[in-house]
Design a protein around this motif. Structure first.
Motif, PDB file in Angstrom:
ATOM      1  N   PRO A 121      -2.196  43.366  46.425  1.00 48.59           N
ATOM      2  CA  PRO A 121      -2.887  42.913  47.643  1.00 48.59           C
ATOM      3  C   PRO A 121      -4.392  43.156  47.590  1.00 48.59           C
ATOM      4  N   ASP A 122      -4.822  44.182  46.825  1.00 45.11           N
ATOM      5  CA  ASP A 122      -6.265  44.447  46.793  1.00 45.11           C
ATOM      6  C   ASP A 122      -7.022  43.350  46.039  1.00 45.11           C
ATOM      7  N   LYS A 123      -6.361  42.732  45.072  1.00 47.32           N
ATOM      8  CA  LYS A 123      -7.016  41.619  44.375  1.00 47.32           C
ATOM      9  C   LYS A 123      -7.246  40.454  45.339  1.00 47.32           C
ATOM     10  N   ILE A 124      -6.275  40.231  46.214  1.00 45.32           N
ATOM     11  CA  ILE A 124      -6.395  39.133  47.182  1.00 45.32           C
ATOM     12  C   ILE A 124      -7.480  39.472  48.217  1.00 45.32           C
ATOM     13  N   ARG A 125      -7.472  40.714  48.694  1.00 41.54           N
ATOM     14  CA  ARG A 125      -8.513  41.142  49.640  1.00 41.54           C
ATOM     15  C   ARG A 125      -9.895  40.990  49.028  1.00 41.54           C
ATOM     16  N   GLN A 126     -10.029  41.478  47.785  1.00 49.28           N
ATOM     17  CA  GLN A 126     -11.354  41.475  47.162  1.00 49.28           C
ATOM     18  C   GLN A 126     -11.824  40.054  46.854  1.00 49.28           C
ATOM     19  N   SER A 127     -10.908  39.182  46.450  1.00 47.73           N
ATOM     20  CA  SER A 127     -11.277  37.786  46.177  1.00 47.73           C
ATOM     21  C   SER A 127     -11.755  37.104  47.447  1.00 47.73           C
ATOM     22  N   GLY A 128     -11.147  37.469  48.569  1.00 48.35           N
ATOM     23  CA  GLY A 128     -11.580  36.923  49.854  1.00 48.35           C
ATOM     24  C   GLY A 128     -13.000  37.348  50.187  1.00 48.35           C
ATOM     25  N   GLU A 129     -13.340  38.600  49.861  1.00 48.38           N
ATOM     26  CA  GLU A 129     -14.712  39.068  50.112  1.00 48.38           C
ATOM     27  C   GLU A 129     -15.711  38.279  49.272  1.00 48.38           C
ATOM     28  N   VAL A 130     -15.347  38.017  48.029  1.00 49.66           N
ATOM     29  CA  VAL A 130     -16.255  37.271  47.146  1.00 49.66           C
ATOM     30  C   VAL A 130     -16.400  35.832  47.641  1.00 49.66           C
ATOM     31  N   ALA A 131     -15.289  35.209  48.012  1.00 54.87           N
ATOM     32  CA  ALA A 131     -15.352  33.828  48.503  1.00 54.87           C
ATOM     33  C   ALA A 131     -16.217  33.739  49.758  1.00 54.87           C
ATOM     34  N   ALA A 132     -16.087  34.708  50.660  1.00 55.73           N
ATOM     35  CA  ALA A 132     -16.896  34.702  51.884  1.00 55.73           C
ATOM     36  C   ALA A 132     -18.377  34.841  51.550  1.00 55.73           C
ATOM     37  N   ALA A 133     -18.683  35.685  50.576  1.00 58.88           N
ATOM     38  CA  ALA A 133     -20.084  35.866  50.171  1.00 58.88           C
ATOM     39  C   ALA A 133     -20.630  34.580  49.549  1.00 58.88           C
ATOM     40  N   ILE A 134     -19.812  33.891  48.759  1.00 55.11           N
ATOM     41  CA  ILE A 134     -20.254  32.623  48.161  1.00 55.11           C
ATOM     42  C   ILE A 134     -20.500  31.587  49.260  1.00 55.11           C
ATOM     43  N   ALA A 135     -19.551  31.470  50.194  1.00 53.15           N
ATOM     44  CA  ALA A 135     -19.678  30.463  51.259  1.00 53.15           C
ATOM     45  C   ALA A 135     -20.924  30.709  52.105  1.00 53.15           C
ATOM     46  N   ALA A 136     -21.306  31.992  52.251  1.00 52.65           N
ATOM     47  CA  ALA A 136     -22.483  32.317  53.055  1.00 52.65           C
ATOM     48  C   ALA A 136     -23.780  32.101  52.278  1.00 52.65           C
ATOM     49  N   ALA A 137     -23.684  32.036  50.949  1.00 49.90           N
ATOM     50  CA  ALA A 137     -24.905  32.051  50.130  1.00 49.90           C
ATOM     51  C   ALA A 137     -25.323  30.684  49.607  1.00 49.90           C
ATOM     52  N   VAL A 138     -24.379  29.759  49.442  1.00 48.61           N
ATOM     53  CA  VAL A 138     -24.740  28.482  48.813  1.00 48.61           C
ATOM     54  C   VAL A 138     -24.217  27.306  49.630  1.00 48.61           C
ATOM     55  N   PRO A 139     -24.925  26.158  49.571  1.00 48.91           N
ATOM     56  CA  PRO A 139     -24.396  24.963  50.250  1.00 48.91           C
ATOM     57  C   PRO A 139     -23.158  24.464  49.531  1.00 48.91           C
ATOM     58  N   LEU A 140     -22.179  23.989  50.279  1.00 52.71           N
ATOM     59  CA  LEU A 140     -20.931  23.492  49.676  1.00 52.71           C
ATOM     60  C   LEU A 140     -20.719  22.050  50.149  1.00 52.71           C
ATOM     61  N   PRO A 141     -21.353  21.091  49.468  1.00 48.88           N
ATOM     62  CA  PRO A 141     -21.256  19.696  49.907  1.00 48.88           C
ATOM     63  C   PRO A 141     -19.852  19.133  49.727  1.00 48.88           C
ATOM     64  N   ALA A 142     -19.548  18.064  50.461  1.00 51.87           N
ATOM     65  CA  ALA A 142     -18.260  17.399  50.294  1.00 51.87           C
ATOM     66  C   ALA A 142     -18.127  16.908  48.860  1.00 51.87           C
TER      67      ALA A 142
END
Ligand SMILES: C[S@@+](CC[C@H](N)C(=O)[O-])C[C@H]1O[C@@H](n2cnc3c(N)ncnc32)[C@H](O)[C@@H]1O
Length: 221
Positions: free
Chosen positions: A33-54
């Motif tokens: 479960p910690d791998k899933i938790r930690q991957s979620g933290e990384v994904a959230a940081a990516i989504a906040a840091a870069v534009p994600l166009p369609a």
């Protein structure tokens, strides 16, 4: 399963850290479960840091079982995904997830190791990688490969451990004991990338200890 230009070299590095070691762990990777938790933290940081166009063309390098890309999916609209790993066991898990509909079709699964394969000719809007670079010996070569894989205006996101005391891996580990944020930023600029920013991206918990994680973001001009 799709294959990148390096496919025919698949066994050249079977004994490499990124090969058999991870083959054996692939089937049970998602049970932590910690791998899933930690991957979620990384994904959230990516989504906040870069534009994600369609229809963003996204490459996850050293994707493992694609936990980070999966956590990023709610932030993506009709993405075109490519998941690369040099472990055949991880690629099998990825192929199974695509076949089961757990990843959008058509997601490509590539055998790619930028330390020993040619850089593919495909181009991407986002290249991301998490908990992989500390296993990479030829860091400058792989960073240059990432820069080449990006289209103009595309972004690279690297999540990994901050410099640690060596306790994260066994004694015989031959990779990096985390990274200095400042040194890595310099290496990203030397690879030809620009607008480098490094911020916090949560933590990995291992052996009862917290190891801090950074997200380095850079842009191809
Ligand atoms: C610690 S795991 C992380 C997996 C996934 N990114 C995650 O966070 O759950 C490292 C992954 O990188 C892959 N890997 C290691 N060295 C690699 C290389 N040189 N090229 C491609 N993949 C590599 C391994 O096979 C493994 O799947």
């Amino acid at each position: 399963m799709d294959s990148a230009p390096g496919h025919e070299h698949a066994d050249d590095h079977a004994g490499h850290e990124g090969g058999r070691h991870f083959d054996d762990r692939a089937a049970t990777w998602d049970q932590d479960p910690d791998k899933i938790r930690q991957s979620g933290e990384v994904a959230a940081a990516i989504a906040a840091a870069v534009p994600l166009p369609a229809r963003a063309r996204v490459l996850e390098y050293g994707a493992g079982t694609a936990l980070v890309t999966t956590a990023l999916l709610p932030h993506l609209t009709d993405p075109v995904l490519t998941l690369a790993d040099n472990s055949s066991g991880m690629r099998q898990v990825l192929a199974d997830k695509v076949a089961a509909g757990g990843l959008p079709s058509p997601t490509r699964v590539w055998d790619l190791d930028l330390e020993s394969h040619p850089v593919p000719t495909d181009r991407f809007d986002l290249v991301l990688t998490s908990n992989v670079m500390h296993h990479v010996q030829q860091l400058d070569q792989v960073l240059a490969g990432f820069a080449e894989l990006l289209d103009a205006g595309g972004h690279l996101c690297i999540a990994d451990l901050d410099r640690e005391d060596g306790s994260f891996h066994d004694d015989d580990f031959g990779g990096h004991h985390g990274f200095s944020r400042e040194e890595l930023a310099g290496q990203l600029e030397a690879a030809g990338l620009t607008d480098v920013q490094v911020g916090d991206a949560g933590k990995v918990v291992k052996g009862g200890r917290d190891y801090s994680v950074f997200l380095a973001v850079a842009r191809k001009a």
